[in-house]
Design an enzyme around this catalytic site. Structure first.
Site, PDB file in Angstrom:
ATOM      1  N   GLY A   8       0.850  -1.216   0.013  1.00 51.92           N
ATOM      2  CA  GLY A   8       0.048   0.039  -0.061  1.00 51.92           C
ATOM      3  C   GLY A   8       0.975   1.241  -0.063  1.00 51.92           C
ATOM      4  N   ASN A  97      -5.750   1.075  11.150  1.00 50.00           N
ATOM      5  CA  ASN A  97      -6.691   1.942  11.907  1.00 50.00           C
ATOM      6  C   ASN A  97      -7.753   0.620  12.372  1.00 50.00           C
ATOM      7  OD1 ASN A  97      -5.944   4.625  12.122  1.00 50.00           O
ATOM      8  ND2 ASN A  97      -7.307   5.028  10.244  1.00 50.00           N
ATOM      9  N   ALA A 124       0.162  12.182   7.018  1.00 49.80           N
ATOM     10  CA  ALA A 124       0.582  11.978   5.662  1.00 49.80           C
ATOM     11  C   ALA A 124      -0.555  12.023   4.900  1.00 49.80           C
ATOM     12  CB  ALA A 124       1.410  10.732   5.566  1.00 49.80           C
ATOM     13  N   LYS A 175      -6.839   5.122  20.380  1.00 49.13           N
ATOM     14  CA  LYS A 175      -6.854   5.730  18.760  1.00 49.13           C
ATOM     15  C   LYS A 175      -8.222   5.503  18.329  1.00 49.13           C
ATOM     16  CE  LYS A 175      -5.274   6.854  15.002  1.00 49.13           C
ATOM     17  NZ  LYS A 175      -4.062   6.008  14.285  1.00 49.13           N
ATOM     18  N   SER A 245      -8.697  11.142   7.485  1.00 50.38           N
ATOM     19  CA  SER A 245      -8.521  10.385   6.241  1.00 50.38           C
ATOM     20  C   SER A 245     -10.026   9.791   5.761  1.00 50.38           C
ATOM     21  CB  SER A 245      -7.846   9.028   6.674  1.00 50.38           C
ATOM     22  OG  SER A 245      -8.458   8.126   7.477  1.00 50.38           O
ATOM     23  N   GLU A 257     -13.887   3.843   5.470  1.00 50.89           N
ATOM     24  CA  GLU A 257     -13.409   2.807   6.604  1.00 50.89           C
ATOM     25  C   GLU A 257     -14.377   2.762   7.868  1.00 50.89           C
ATOM     26  OE1 GLU A 257      -8.580   1.974   7.780  1.00 50.89           O
ATOM     27  OE2 GLU A 257      -9.337   3.995   7.806  1.00 50.89           O
TER      28      GLU A 257
END
Length: 305
Positions: A8, A97, A124, A175, A245, A257
Site C-alpha cells: 500500500g 486503523n 501524511a 486511537k 482520512s 473505513e
C-alpha cells in the site's frame, strides 16, 4: 540491511517506505495502481524514495519485514501480496486503523510468520499515485516483545518512533476513541477538523466519545474521562485546515473505513451488552453515504490518518 516490503502506497505506506529507505534497508513498495517512482515531500522538500515498485505478487518473494499499510477494508485484496511476501521468519506489521489488526490477516500470511499489530500516528497524505506529502511526526505503538525490539532496531535513529507497550488493548481503543469521532463527523459534514470544536457539534463529539469509552472498557481497555477531556482539548487546539482520512476518502469518492471504526464500536457493544445509540445512528448514516462521482468535492488540503 533488512528486506522490507510495504503493501500500500497511500499516505501512511508512502511515508513509511521513505522512512524505511532512509535507514538503508532494501524496500519494495507493493501497489495496485502502477507508477514509476515514489516521491515523498517532507519539510517542503520532495525526495525520490530509493525503492522498487512492484505490481505483481508473482514477482516478489518472502521478505524479513512486511508493513501492511492498506486501509482496513482493503486487507482481503492484499492476500496475494501477503502470501507471496511472508515466510516462517517474516514479521508482518499491521499498520492500520481500528482494533483486531492481527485477526484481519489470519489465514492470509505464512503460518510461521509473526504478526505485530500497530497503532499508527503519522500525518501524511497521498496527493497522486506515487506522490505523498509527509506533514510531520511518526509513531508506531506495538505490543512489547521480541518483534517490537526488532522493529525498534530497524528504525533506530530515524524520525519514526517505535513505542512498545504492555497494554496494546488500551492504546488501540484510545486511537479508536479519536477515529470513531473525528472521521465520521468530518466525513458526514464534509468539513475539516474545525467542525469538531464548534458548539453545534460538541455534544455529539462528547457523546460519541463516551460510548466508545464505555465499549472499550467492556473489551478491557483502561479508558477514563481524562481521555475524553484530552480529546476535546486536542480538537480545540487544532490548527485550521486539517482533515481526516475518511473525509478525504469521501471527497475523492473512495470507499470509507467506517465498518472498522464506528462499526467496530457498535459490533463490540452488541457483543458485550453496552448500548451505543449515537454510534449506531452515525453508522447508519455512513452506510448510506454514496461514493464515486457524486461524492462531495473539495480542493483538498492536509490529512491526518
Amino acid at each position: 540491511m533488512a528486506r522490507v516490503a510495504v503493501v500500500g502506497a497511500g499516505g501512511i505506506g508512502g511515508a513509511l517506505a521513505a522512512l524505511t529507505a532512509e535507514q538503508g534497508h532494501d524496500v519494495t513498495v507493493c501497489v495496485r495502481t502502477p507508477f514509476d517512482v515514489l516521491t515523498v515531500t517532507r519539510d517542503g522538500v520532495e525526495r525520490t524514495v530509493p525503492a522498487t515498485v512492484a505490481v505483481d505478487p508473482a514477482a516478489v518473494g518472502p521478505t524479513d519485514w512486511v508493513l501492511l499499510a492498506t486501509k482496513a477494508q482493503d486487507t482481503a485484496s492484499a492476500a496475494g501480496w501477503l502470501a507471496a511476501l511472508t515466510g516462517p521468519r517474516t514479521v508482518v506489521v499491521v499498520a492500520q486503523n481500528g482494533i483486531d489488526q492481527a485477526e484481519r490477516v489470519d489465514g492470509l500470511v505464512h503460518p510461521g510468520a509473526t504478526v505485530l499489530p500497530a497503532s499508527v500516528v503519522l500525518g501524511a497524505e497521498a496527493v497522486a499515485p506515487g506522490r505523498v506529502v509527509h506533514h510531520g511526526y511518526g509513531r508506531l505503538t506495538v505490543p512489547a516483545g521480541a518483534a517490537a525490539d526488532g522493529l525498534a532496531a530497524l528504525y533506530e535513529g530515524s524520525d519514526l518512533e517505535i513505542a512498545p507497550t504492555d497494554d496494546f488493548t488500551t492504546v488501540a481503543w484510545r486511537k479508536l476513541l479519536s477515529n470513531a469521532v473525528a472521521n465520521p463527523v468530518t466525513a458526514l459534514t464534509g468539513r475539516r477538523n474545525e467542525v469538531l470544536a464548534e458548539p453545534a457539534t460538541r455534544d455529539l463529539v462528547v457523546g460519541l466519545a463516551r460510548e466508545v469509552m464505555a465499549v472499550g472498557g467492556s473489551a478491557g481497555a483502561a479508558l477514563t474521562d481524562a481521555d475524553i477531556d484530552a480529546l476535546v482539548a486536542h480538537y480545540d487546539g487544532m490548527p485550521p485546515g486539517l482533515g481526516t482520512s475518511m473525509l478525504y476518502d469521501r471527497l475523492a469518492g473512495r470507499p470509507l473505513e467506517h465498518e472498522y471504526l464506528t462499526g467496530a464500536v457498535v459490533a463490540t457493544g452488541l457483543r458485550t451488552g453496552v448500548p451505543t445509540p449515537l454510534n449506531a445512528a452515525v453508522l447508519a448514516l455512513l452506510r448510506g453515504v454514496r461514493t464515486g462521482n457524486d461524492a462531495l468535492h473539495d480542493t483538498g488540503d492536509t490529512g491526518v490518518a
